[in-house]
Motif scaffolding. Structure first.
Motif, PDB file in Angstrom:
ATOM      1  N   MET A 157      30.557  39.998  46.973  1.00 25.09           N
ATOM      2  CA  MET A 157      30.686  41.026  46.365  1.00 25.09           C
ATOM      3  C   MET A 157      32.277  40.852  45.146  1.00 25.09           C
ATOM      4  O   MET A 157      33.076  40.409  45.783  1.00 25.09           O
ATOM      5  CB  MET A 157      31.119  42.299  47.353  1.00 25.09           C
ATOM      6  CG  MET A 157      31.256  43.651  46.501  1.00 25.09           C
ATOM      7  SD  MET A 157      31.748  45.013  47.634  1.00 25.09           S
ATOM      8  CE  MET A 157      30.280  45.043  48.920  1.00 25.09           C
ATOM      9  N   GLN A 158      32.074  41.693  44.283  1.00 22.37           N
ATOM     10  CA  GLN A 158      33.335  41.684  43.526  1.00 22.37           C
ATOM     11  C   GLN A 158      34.121  42.775  43.823  1.00 22.37           C
ATOM     12  O   GLN A 158      33.835  43.900  43.845  1.00 22.37           O
ATOM     13  CB  GLN A 158      32.936  41.987  42.052  1.00 22.37           C
ATOM     14  CG  GLN A 158      32.047  40.668  41.240  1.00 22.37           C
ATOM     15  CD  GLN A 158      33.181  39.651  40.668  1.00 22.37           C
ATOM     16  OE1 GLN A 158      34.439  39.610  41.041  1.00 22.37           O
ATOM     17  NE2 GLN A 158      32.876  39.354  39.629  1.00 22.37           N
ATOM     18  N   TRP A 159      35.515  42.501  44.052  1.00 20.39           N
ATOM     19  CA  TRP A 159      36.261  43.494  44.535  1.00 20.39           C
ATOM     20  C   TRP A 159      37.352  43.861  43.135  1.00 20.39           C
ATOM     21  O   TRP A 159      37.905  42.791  42.542  1.00 20.39           O
ATOM     22  CB  TRP A 159      37.270  43.090  45.604  1.00 20.39           C
ATOM     23  CG  TRP A 159      36.291  42.792  46.971  1.00 20.39           C
ATOM     24  CD1 TRP A 159      35.922  41.725  47.028  1.00 20.39           C
ATOM     25  CD2 TRP A 159      36.015  43.793  47.832  1.00 20.39           C
ATOM     26  NE1 TRP A 159      34.919  41.835  48.382  1.00 20.39           N
ATOM     27  CE2 TRP A 159      35.193  43.151  48.710  1.00 20.39           C
ATOM     28  CE3 TRP A 159      36.245  45.093  47.913  1.00 20.39           C
ATOM     29  CZ2 TRP A 159      34.653  43.906  49.882  1.00 20.39           C
ATOM     30  CZ3 TRP A 159      35.732  45.919  49.079  1.00 20.39           C
ATOM     31  CH2 TRP A 159      34.760  45.016  49.989  1.00 20.39           C
ATOM     32  N   GLU A 160      37.874  44.939  43.122  1.00 21.15           N
ATOM     33  CA  GLU A 160      39.033  45.351  42.351  1.00 21.15           C
ATOM     34  C   GLU A 160      40.150  45.795  43.082  1.00 21.15           C
ATOM     35  O   GLU A 160      40.019  46.578  44.101  1.00 21.15           O
ATOM     36  CB  GLU A 160      38.414  46.564  41.433  1.00 21.15           C
ATOM     37  CG  GLU A 160      39.332  47.099  40.407  1.00 21.15           C
ATOM     38  CD  GLU A 160      38.684  48.081  39.781  1.00 21.15           C
ATOM     39  OE1 GLU A 160      38.595  48.098  38.588  1.00 21.15           O
ATOM     40  OE2 GLU A 160      38.331  49.219  40.253  1.00 21.15           O
ATOM     41  N   ILE A 161      41.457  45.282  42.613  1.00 18.70           N
ATOM     42  CA  ILE A 161      42.557  45.697  43.423  1.00 18.70           C
ATOM     43  C   ILE A 161      43.166  46.812  42.769  1.00 18.70           C
ATOM     44  O   ILE A 161      43.294  46.980  41.395  1.00 18.70           O
ATOM     45  CB  ILE A 161      43.555  44.589  43.071  1.00 18.70           C
ATOM     46  CG1 ILE A 161      42.913  43.176  43.775  1.00 18.70           C
ATOM     47  CG2 ILE A 161      44.712  44.719  43.960  1.00 18.70           C
ATOM     48  CD1 ILE A 161      43.656  41.944  43.681  1.00 18.70           C
TER      49      ILE A 161
END
Lengths: 95, 479
Positions: free
Chosen positions: B1-5
């Protein structure tokens, strides 16, 4: 709003006030009375009234930014229970 | 999964007033313990706070610089908690109606510009300092810092990487020094960052549970702490766990964050308006007076350097790192308006490099903008080469000949030979002595040309103007 005995104990704990069960009961009754009063006041229509943040209808006066205080730490520390190297000593506190 | 901070920052800036926010005690750094803590600061019974005009004015200045709304009335509140370095048992802060509301700051990461919105900025007093070295198993309390004015600047969660967070913190750091409200000294704690960090699946609308990392006192630690914290949260979530909302501390030695306190025992501050302080009114006239005092802001200068001077956005942002550096650059340009890029290169290159090496600020630079301009004039009119200019600059830095470039050039005999007939004479001599290379060149060996230039420069002991040597030599070889 109804206040519970737990609320009273929690507030007492936050304020670092040690209270007995009896005192908590008594405080609950007194505080509930105050809340009733607040509830009664809240029935008044205040829609067009600007809330006051202070009981006196005045504005804050300001000081000029100048140093006016001199060092009095010896005097202040003469009533401190324990002092060392200019520091006030207190029971160890580490968070 | 791609995570956003997702990152939001709370920055505590210590305002550069002479006296404290609610008392007349000095705020000077480094005094002997408790010698600058008066009766108000140590909370003796019966004392009352009186608000410092200078602290309010600095907050207004900041608000105007970020395009925020200045609240009037603005009110002070008590934030209640118990700690020995907070002698009143509450900190005077602001809750509802902070002095500054909204506003924004423009940041640049690489080539991308971004707007970071501000939530608010409020005035408050600092606490004292607890020293946990061993005093017979007790803690020592120094209340000199208690009551020092702070402006806490709170951003919206608008940043998406540690690089953006650092760019924002740096832009803020530049701005508060630029408008003269804070000295920005991070070692002395005048500029401290707390970062709120959470992660969410890319594209998700809802914010993840956040953790607050406290007291990051360098840009490098800010970056490392956020990177560590984001990785930690992503690992937990990818292992199917969940994030606990808590306050964490960054340990620079181990490059990790760890729990300081969790939500359950988080403080319930029970804010309420401070009855000791009346509502603060900020008149329109006062705001207008402050507006006039504001200098041209970094962003405006940046744009002017790009649009009027034709500098790159990168060069412009380097030059506005501090107001002193930008002023130095502009004072140099004033003497040499036709050579903006040359001035920029020297301020960013030789001057900054030398300042860094010696660890001094531009205000202490031994070479003044006028002196630098004199040197640069001699480069642009061909009197000296760029290479000897560095030697001259070095001598100027040492204060030789009162830092006069012309005097140093004359004394060292560095003047370039730019006289056509003199250069022709040199070339003729070299050509006569190197007939083989001349033949080589004429038969098509291009390389021979460079070798001849080298010989000519050598014969002139490096002083011949290389541009002229090239032109004249070419002409002569075609004859």
């Amino acid at each position: 709003m109804t206040l519970s005995l737990d609320d009273v104990k929690r507030v007492a704990n936050l304020a670092r006030i040690e209270i007995s069960e009896d005192e908590a009961q008594q405080a609950l009754m007194q505080l509930s009375g105050i809340f009733d009063l607040i509830e009664q006041m809240q029935t008044v229509d205040t829609a067009d009234i600007e809330p006051m943040s202070h009981a006196q209808d005045m504005i804050q006066r300001l000081r000029e930014d100048v140093v006016t205080e001199s060092d009095q730490h010896m005097l202040f520390q003469s009533i401190a229970p324990q002092v060392e190297a200019g520091l006030y000593l207190v029971p160890k506190v580490i968070e | 999964m791609q995570w956003e901070i997702v990152i939001g920052l709370e920055v505590h800036t210590q305002l550069s007033t002479q006296s404290k926010i609610f008392s007349g005690a000095s705020t000077a750094y480094g005094a002997q313990p408790n010698t600058q803590a008066c009766a108000v600061d140590i909370a003796l019974p019966g004392v009352l706070p009186v608000l410092n005009y200078g602290a309010v004015e600095r907050a207004i200045k900041f608000g105007l610089a970020v395009g925020a709304k200045i609240n009037s009335p603005s009110i002070f509140a008590r934030k209640n908690y118990f700690y020995p370095d907070l002698p009143k048992g509450y900190q005077i802060s602001q809750f509802e109606l902070p002095v500054v509301e909204g506003g924004s700051i423009k940041i640049q990461v690489g080539e991308t510009e971004k707007i970071v919105r501000l939530t608010r900025a409020h005035l408050e007093e600092d606490a004292g300092k607890s020293l946990h070295e061993d005093f017979h198993g007790m803690s020592g309390i120094d209340l000199n810092r208690a009551g020092t004015p702070l402006l806490e600047i709170v951003s919206e969660p608008d940043m998406r990487s540690s690089a953006e967070a650092v760019a924002y913190a740096k832009a803020l750091h530049t701005l508060v020094r630029w408008i003269g409200i804070c000295d920005g000294n991070m070692q002395e704690g005048s500029f401290r960052c707390d970062a709120n960090v959470s992660v969410r699946p890319r594209g998700a609308e809802r914010l993840g549970t956040r953790c607050e990392i406290k007291n990051l006192n360098s840009f490098r630690f800010l970056e490392k702490a956020i990177d560590f914290e984001a990785r930690r949260q992503i690992e937990i979530l990818e292992d199917g766990g969940s994030i606990t909302q808590e306050t964490r501390l960054y340990d620079a030695n181990r490059d990790e964050t760890r729990t300081m306190r969790s939500k359950e025992d988080a403080h319930d501050y029970r804010y309420f308006p401070d009855p000791d302080l009346l509502p603060l009114e900020i008149s329109k006239e006062w705001i207008e007076r402050v507006e006039v005092m504001l200098p041209e802001l970094p962003e405006a200068r940046h744009n002017r350097y790009v649009e009027d001077f034709g500098l790159s956005s990168y060069d412009a942002s380097v030059l506005i790192a501090t107001r002193e550096m930008a002023d130095y650059f502009e004072n140099t340009v004033k003497q040499l308006p036709a050579q903006v890029k040359l001035c920029a290169n020297w301020v960013m290159g030789e001057v900054s490099g030398r300042l860094n090496k010696e660890g001094i600020e531009i205000a202490q630079c031994p070479v003044s903008p006028a002196q630098l301009a004199e040197l640069l004039t001699r480069i642009s009119d061909g009197t000296i080469s760029g290479k000897s200019a560095k030697d001259v600059f070095d001598s100027m830095w040492q204060g030789e000949h009162d830092g006069s470039a012309d005097a140093i050039i004359a004394a060292k005999g560095l003047k370039q030979i730019s006289d056509d007939s003199e250069i022709e004479k040199l070339i003729d001599e070299v050509l006569a002595a190197h007939s083989q290379q001349v033949t080589d060149y004429r038969s098509g060996k291009e390389k021979a040309f460079n070798s001849l230039v080298g010989q000519i420069m050598k014969a002139s002991r490096g002083k011949a103007n290389p541009g002229q040597v090239n032109t004249i030599l070419k002409k002569k070889l075609l004859e």
